[in-house]
Design a protein around this motif. Sequence first.
Motif, mmCIF file in Angstrom:
data_model
loop_
_atom_site.group_PDB
_atom_site.id
_atom_site.type_symbol
_atom_site.label_atom_id
_atom_site.label_comp_id
_atom_site.label_asym_id
_atom_site.label_seq_id
_atom_site.Cartn_x
_atom_site.Cartn_y
_atom_site.Cartn_z
ATOM 1 N N MET A 115 0.723 -1.305 0.024
ATOM 2 C CA MET A 115 -0.043 -0.117 0.106
ATOM 3 C C MET A 115 0.753 1.308 0.169
ATOM 4 N N LYS A 116 0.592 2.075 -0.779
ATOM 5 C CA LYS A 116 1.399 3.234 -1.071
ATOM 6 C C LYS A 116 1.142 4.375 0.010
ATOM 7 N N LYS A 117 2.039 4.818 0.359
ATOM 8 C CA LYS A 117 1.701 6.028 1.557
ATOM 9 C C LYS A 117 1.257 7.292 0.897
ATOM 10 N N LEU A 118 0.440 8.209 1.297
ATOM 11 C CA LEU A 118 0.108 9.368 1.052
ATOM 12 C C LEU A 118 1.272 10.466 1.410
ATOM 13 N N LEU A 119 1.998 11.161 0.606
ATOM 14 C CA LEU A 119 3.211 11.881 1.026
ATOM 15 C C LEU A 119 2.757 13.160 0.967
ATOM 16 N N LEU A 120 3.176 14.058 1.981
ATOM 17 C CA LEU A 120 2.953 15.394 1.994
ATOM 18 C C LEU A 120 3.312 16.176 0.571
ATOM 19 N N ILE B 196 -0.869 11.741 8.921
ATOM 20 C CA ILE B 196 -0.846 10.593 10.127
ATOM 21 C C ILE B 196 -1.123 9.294 9.443
ATOM 22 N N THR B 197 -0.169 8.362 9.992
ATOM 23 C CA THR B 197 0.023 7.088 9.283
ATOM 24 C C THR B 197 0.206 6.061 10.547
ATOM 25 N N VAL B 198 -0.522 4.937 10.105
ATOM 26 C CA VAL B 198 -0.339 3.645 11.046
ATOM 27 C C VAL B 198 0.478 2.524 10.222
ATOM 28 N N PRO B 199 0.764 1.594 10.932
ATOM 29 C CA PRO B 199 1.585 0.688 10.372
ATOM 30 C C PRO B 199 1.328 -0.237 9.149
ATOM 31 N N SER B 200 -0.064 -0.237 8.984
ATOM 32 C CA SER B 200 -0.475 -1.072 8.131
ATOM 33 C C SER B 200 -0.463 -0.174 6.713
ATOM 34 N N GLY B 201 0.005 1.040 6.881
ATOM 35 C CA GLY B 201 0.115 1.857 5.765
ATOM 36 C C GLY B 201 -0.814 2.936 5.291
ATOM 37 N N TRP B 202 -2.176 2.864 6.208
ATOM 38 C CA TRP B 202 -3.123 3.899 5.984
ATOM 39 C C TRP B 202 -2.734 4.996 6.251
ATOM 40 N N TYR C 258 0.750 5.464 16.072
ATOM 41 C CA TYR C 258 0.446 6.663 14.916
ATOM 42 C C TYR C 258 1.756 7.481 14.629
ATOM 43 N N VAL C 259 2.130 7.820 13.770
ATOM 44 C CA VAL C 259 3.402 8.477 13.242
ATOM 45 C C VAL C 259 2.843 9.520 12.530
ATOM 46 N N LEU C 260 2.681 11.006 12.987
ATOM 47 C CA LEU C 260 2.400 12.416 12.355
ATOM 48 C C LEU C 260 3.593 12.781 11.393
ATOM 49 N N GLU C 261 3.692 13.346 10.606
ATOM 50 C CA GLU C 261 4.855 14.091 9.670
ATOM 51 C C GLU C 261 4.347 15.561 9.205
ATOM 52 N N THR C 262 5.308 16.307 9.255
ATOM 53 C CA THR C 262 5.082 17.497 8.698
ATOM 54 C C THR C 262 6.564 18.070 8.141
ATOM 55 N N ALA D 124 -8.788 -3.224 16.920
ATOM 56 C CA ALA D 124 -7.414 -4.196 16.880
ATOM 57 C C ALA D 124 -6.996 -3.446 15.436
ATOM 58 N N PRO D 125 -5.615 -3.223 15.567
ATOM 59 C CA PRO D 125 -4.834 -2.517 14.244
ATOM 60 C C PRO D 125 -4.647 -3.590 13.099
ATOM 61 N N LEU D 126 -4.761 -3.221 11.997
ATOM 62 C CA LEU D 126 -4.369 -4.082 10.713
ATOM 63 C C LEU D 126 -2.833 -4.348 10.808
ATOM 64 N N PRO D 127 -2.181 -5.493 10.225
ATOM 65 C CA PRO D 127 -0.792 -5.764 10.489
ATOM 66 C C PRO D 127 -0.134 -4.781 9.243
ATOM 67 N N ALA D 128 0.897 -4.568 9.814
ATOM 68 C CA ALA D 128 1.825 -3.941 8.625
ATOM 69 C C ALA D 128 2.082 -4.577 7.529
ATOM 70 N N GLY D 129 2.160 -3.955 6.354
ATOM 71 C CA GLY D 129 2.512 -4.643 4.941
ATOM 72 C C GLY D 129 3.840 -5.143 5.057
ATOM 73 N N PRO D 130 4.213 -5.923 3.881
ATOM 74 C CA PRO D 130 5.543 -6.490 3.702
ATOM 75 C C PRO D 130 6.583 -5.238 3.776
#
Length: 241
Positions: A1-6, A162-168, A190-194, A227-233
């Motif tokens: 799953m591709k992450k949305l980048l700032l 904001i991102t979670v380990p699953s890639g959302w 959760y990891v937030l970025e700016t 319950a969180p979804l697992p992280a992707g490969p």
Amino acid sequence: MKKLLLSSLLALAAIAPGAQAHHVWLEQDGQTVKLQFGEFGLNQRETTPGLLDKFVAPRATLLKASGETGLRLEKTARGYVVGGATLAAGDAIVAEDNAYPGWETTTDSKTSQHIWIPAARLATSFAAQQPKLALDIVPTGTPGEFRVFYQGQPLPKAKVAITVPSGWSKEALADANGAVKFALPWKGMYVLETAHTDKSGGERAGVQYASASHTSSLTVMQPQGIAPLPAGPALAPGAEH
């Protein structure tokens, strides 16, 4: 799953070396805290030998109500282990590398120097915290609400993802006071970025630079929820995406 980048990070990637599209974040596993470099949402962590070796002098600090304490950073094959931290609710750890290698651009025969300063914060609760890093994201005291600061002042209209380990991932724009709010439906990390680029120029280690590009992250834990979804490969270190 591709992450949305700032979008600001994408702009940075267009002029800076490829590794600088990455970011740093702090993550805690039991009593162990690590400073990681890569793409959190893509489950990518850079290693040594490799892009992790670009770091020059990362520093970490423990922030408590009683004061600040410098922490040890031990370089391992996969990130830096933060040593000497005993965390309690309301504490935080911040880390940054003010000596990461810069780069230069040439426009109309004029060469300009630029620097990149990656930084990260880990908060042990949603209790309100004060900014410490040049570019900082801090909890406000309300779960899911955060505020972005630059040089100690709220940064209006900052773009925050904001991102979670699953890639959302989800992106929002901070208000005029630098505040942004997200729903936190899943239990876990959760990891937030700016990002922010200061074009006022300055000097580092005797070298004049035209711009300073900052990226900063905040790691928080949601103690309850779905319950969180697992992280992707895992994406291989150094791999493009």
